[in-house]
Design a protein around this motif. Sequence first.
Motif, PDB file in Angstrom:
ATOM      1  N   ALA A 126      71.742 -63.963  73.667  1.00  0.00           N
ATOM      2  CA  ALA A 126      71.527 -65.399  74.430  1.00  0.00           C
ATOM      3  C   ALA A 126      69.682 -66.091  74.787  1.00  0.00           C
ATOM      4  N   GLU A 127      68.954 -64.739  74.070  1.00  0.00           N
ATOM      5  CA  GLU A 127      67.567 -65.326  74.289  1.00  0.00           C
ATOM      6  C   GLU A 127      67.407 -66.547  73.487  1.00  0.00           C
ATOM      7  N   PRO A 128      67.624 -66.616  71.997  1.00  0.00           N
ATOM      8  CA  PRO A 128      67.135 -67.636  71.470  1.00  0.00           C
ATOM      9  C   PRO A 128      68.133 -69.116  71.813  1.00  0.00           C
ATOM     10  N   TYR A 129      68.871 -69.108  72.436  1.00  0.00           N
ATOM     11  CA  TYR A 129      70.212 -70.107  73.298  1.00  0.00           C
ATOM     12  C   TYR A 129      69.246 -70.321  74.419  1.00  0.00           C
ATOM     13  N   LEU A 130      68.378 -69.868  75.260  1.00  0.00           N
ATOM     14  CA  LEU A 130      67.166 -69.907  76.097  1.00  0.00           C
ATOM     15  C   LEU A 130      66.046 -70.647  76.198  1.00  0.00           C
ATOM     16  N   ALA A 131      65.621 -69.883  74.996  1.00  0.00           N
ATOM     17  CA  ALA A 131      63.868 -70.091  74.758  1.00  0.00           C
ATOM     18  C   ALA A 131      64.003 -71.456  73.238  1.00  0.00           C
TER      19      ALA A 131
END
Length: 327
Positions: free
Chosen positions: A215-220
Amino acid sequence: MTAKVRNPMFDVLKGLGIISVIFSHVYRGGTDPLAVFVREVAMWCVPMFFMVQGYFMSSGASDWAQSTWKKIKKTYVPYLYWAVAYGIFFWFTAGKTFTFMDIIYGKTALHLYYMFYYMVFAIICPLLYFLPRAIRVSTLWIMLFSNIAMNIILEISKTYHVTIFSWSGPNIIKWWGFIAIGMLLAEYPRAIEYIKNHPRQMAAAAFAVFFIGLAEPYLAGTTGYLFNKGALFPLSVGLTLLLAIYYSTPNPLGEKFLSYVGSRTLGIYLGHFFLVDFLRIQLIPGDRALVAVIILFTCLAVKEIKDRAKLKLFSANSVLKTRGFEG
């Protein structure tokens, strides 16, 4: 430094890993949500291969020279033939020239870089077992945290378009943390026992870690950064642990087939890329999943035919030698 009994689960992980490699290459370049998602998830596979390599690193360390030579003959020499073949292939088809160092570094095709790092670690890392355990373990922790730091630095560099490192050659720090994870796990058998004794809790934790890494790459906004980001660690470690737990249970889904695929990983890895662009761009441009399946089963069929031909040749030679001896 006793050798470990190999668990079939590791072949399953390798099978899932090489399938992920194929899907990643087939879906590369796509900007649609499915292609981005497939590429993001598939990034777990290369770190997984290094973690598995690290876990078994102590095997043969006591006879380092002989073990290293066997690995070179079994793995790196065949790779060199394939690297030259890819260089010639892309020279004829795309006009791409290559040098001797491109062959060594695995630059004649985009997927071959792994072999250079594999051999570097296979040659150097077993030497750590000649050090006192405290020094070895400390070194492994340094490798792990320096790798995390390197990935974060690479992510910052790409995000903010700043040059922190100008070195463009091979970067072993980018991968040696995953080797260290496997080696550290082997150093702490109690950790393995704890995972075995608490599979549900550890599976839930592994899924949570994996989800954070996904999820982190989508959020960042760092999707598409491939292996140059800090999220690679929770993504790969979480998914590897989750799959390892599941495929250590009785009768998991697809175990025999995935183990079969995993036992043929090297051949599939080396040869599959010849088919990727021809199938996905020219022959079947509209169905990437079908292309990936065709590539997988084509590679399996070729490997099976090759193995059976070698077996028949070996049997024929044995018969001839026996007759010659009797004569």
